[in-house]
Design a protein around this motif. Sequence first.
Motif, short mmCIF file in Angstrom:
data_model
loop_
_atom_site.label_atom_id
_atom_site.label_comp_id
_atom_site.label_asym_id
_atom_site.label_seq_id
_atom_site.Cartn_x
_atom_site.Cartn_y
_atom_site.Cartn_z
N LEU A 145 0.83 -1.20 0.00
CA LEU A 145 0.00 0.00 0.00
C LEU A 145 0.86 1.25 0.00
O LEU A 145 1.94 1.28 0.61
CB LEU A 145 -0.92 0.02 1.22
CG LEU A 145 -1.93 -1.13 1.37
CD1 LEU A 145 -2.75 -0.90 2.63
CD2 LEU A 145 -2.82 -1.25 0.16
N SER A 146 0.39 2.29 -0.65
CA SER A 146 1.09 3.58 -0.61
C SER A 146 0.87 4.23 0.74
O SER A 146 -0.03 3.85 1.50
CB SER A 146 0.57 4.50 -1.72
OG SER A 146 -0.75 4.93 -1.41
N ARG B 2 -0.35 7.14 1.38
CA ARG B 2 -1.67 7.78 1.42
C ARG B 2 -2.78 6.74 1.62
O ARG B 2 -3.74 6.97 2.37
CB ARG B 2 -1.92 8.56 0.14
CG ARG B 2 -3.26 9.30 0.12
CD ARG B 2 -3.34 10.35 1.21
NE ARG B 2 -2.87 11.63 0.74
CZ ARG B 2 -2.71 12.70 1.50
NH1 ARG B 2 -2.94 12.61 2.80
NH2 ARG B 2 -2.29 13.84 0.99
N GLU B 3 -2.64 5.58 0.98
CA GLU B 3 -3.62 4.52 1.17
C GLU B 3 -3.64 4.05 2.62
O GLU B 3 -4.71 3.79 3.18
CB GLU B 3 -3.32 3.35 0.23
CG GLU B 3 -3.66 3.65 -1.23
CD GLU B 3 -3.07 2.65 -2.20
OE1 GLU B 3 -3.50 2.66 -3.37
OE2 GLU B 3 -2.18 1.88 -1.81
N VAL C 115 -5.48 6.64 4.72
CA VAL C 115 -6.94 6.50 4.56
C VAL C 115 -7.44 5.29 5.34
O VAL C 115 -8.45 5.35 6.05
CB VAL C 115 -7.32 6.38 3.07
CG1 VAL C 115 -8.80 6.03 2.92
CG2 VAL C 115 -7.02 7.68 2.33
N LEU C 116 -6.70 4.18 5.24
CA LEU C 116 -7.08 2.96 5.95
C LEU C 116 -7.07 3.18 7.46
O LEU C 116 -7.96 2.73 8.19
CB LEU C 116 -6.14 1.83 5.57
CG LEU C 116 -6.44 0.44 6.15
CD1 LEU C 116 -7.84 -0.01 5.77
CD2 LEU C 116 -5.40 -0.56 5.69
N TYR D 197 -9.77 6.03 -3.10
CA TYR D 197 -8.81 5.30 -2.27
C TYR D 197 -9.48 4.08 -1.63
O TYR D 197 -8.87 3.01 -1.53
CB TYR D 197 -8.25 6.21 -1.18
CG TYR D 197 -7.10 7.08 -1.65
CD1 TYR D 197 -5.92 6.51 -2.12
CD2 TYR D 197 -7.19 8.46 -1.62
CE1 TYR D 197 -4.87 7.30 -2.56
CE2 TYR D 197 -6.14 9.26 -2.06
CZ TYR D 197 -4.99 8.68 -2.53
OH TYR D 197 -3.95 9.45 -2.97
N LYS D 198 -10.73 4.21 -1.21
CA LYS D 198 -11.44 3.07 -0.62
C LYS D 198 -11.58 1.94 -1.62
O LYS D 198 -11.39 0.76 -1.29
CB LYS D 198 -12.81 3.52 -0.10
CG LYS D 198 -12.74 4.33 1.18
CD LYS D 198 -14.07 4.95 1.53
CE LYS D 198 -15.09 3.92 1.95
NZ LYS D 198 -16.34 4.58 2.43
N ARG E 57 -9.60 1.36 -4.16
CA ARG E 57 -8.26 0.77 -4.34
C ARG E 57 -7.91 -0.16 -3.19
O ARG E 57 -7.34 -1.24 -3.38
CB ARG E 57 -7.21 1.88 -4.42
CG ARG E 57 -7.22 2.70 -5.69
CD ARG E 57 -6.08 3.70 -5.64
NE ARG E 57 -6.17 4.69 -6.68
CZ ARG E 57 -5.39 5.77 -6.75
NH1 ARG E 57 -4.48 5.97 -5.79
NH2 ARG E 57 -5.51 6.62 -7.73
N LEU E 58 -8.25 0.25 -1.97
CA LEU E 58 -7.94 -0.56 -0.79
C LEU E 58 -8.68 -1.89 -0.82
O LEU E 58 -8.11 -2.94 -0.51
CB LEU E 58 -8.30 0.22 0.48
CG LEU E 58 -7.35 1.36 0.85
CD1 LEU E 58 -7.98 2.27 1.90
CD2 LEU E 58 -6.02 0.81 1.37
N LYS F 181 -6.82 -3.96 -3.47
CA LYS F 181 -5.46 -4.36 -3.10
C LYS F 181 -5.43 -5.35 -1.95
O LYS F 181 -4.58 -6.24 -1.90
CB LYS F 181 -4.61 -3.12 -2.76
CG LYS F 181 -4.19 -2.30 -3.96
CD LYS F 181 -3.17 -1.23 -3.55
CE LYS F 181 -2.63 -0.48 -4.75
NZ LYS F 181 -1.58 0.49 -4.38
N SER G 48 -7.21 -4.60 8.55
CA SER G 48 -6.24 -3.60 9.00
C SER G 48 -5.89 -3.79 10.47
O SER G 48 -4.76 -3.56 10.89
CB SER G 48 -6.78 -2.18 8.78
OG SER G 48 -7.79 -1.87 9.71
#
Length: 210
Positions: free
Chosen positions: A150-151, A153-154, A157-158, A184-185, A187-188, A191, A204
């Motif tokens: 994950l980046s 920023r991701e 957000v998480l 972003y949500k 993408r999460l 991923k 998480s």
Amino acid sequence: MKRILIADHHPVTLKGVSCLLKKNDNFSIIGKANNGNELYLKLQEHKPDILIMEIDMPQVSGINALRGIKSQFPETRVLIFSTHPEEIYALRSIKSGAAGYVPKTASSKVLLKALNRIAKGGIFLNEELTSTFTSRNVGETSALSRYKKLSSREIEVLNLLSRGKRNKDIAQTLDINEKTVSTYKTRLLKKLKVDNLADLIHQSRMFQFG
């Protein structure tokens, strides 16, 4: 050149890290702090690209301090350089917004590797830590691998999602719009290979220890 602030209450650590980075053209030290008050003043004054910090020093309340720093200075990437056991605190630090964790028992080569990765926008965790969790947490290996990709920023957000924040709150905290938060949500979910927000938050929290 990335601008670095170093926060540690051990003079030897401050001097050692400073000497190491003076030889590197990719980094410039713009300040040092040896307690929490100095740290916040210099963060406000300099707004560094990277903060190298010990999470256990005067006027700094560990992981809670890290969360506060990331909330107030979201653009500053944080590398935890600590005496605390890596297997207990590393993933908690990443979960709380750090971009990397290096124990003070690591070599200067590992510290530089971490800084270079963080400077490029990546997340750093020692490969030995991955091995530790592989042996202790059967079945979590693939989840940990996905989490590490994950980046920053991701992960931010998480982190906020896992604390029950709404899209609007996340957008305000990170100074982005709500549509971007939704992106972003999505993408999460992809991923981390989960189907809904509840499963995303549950996964998480797998990485909170201690």
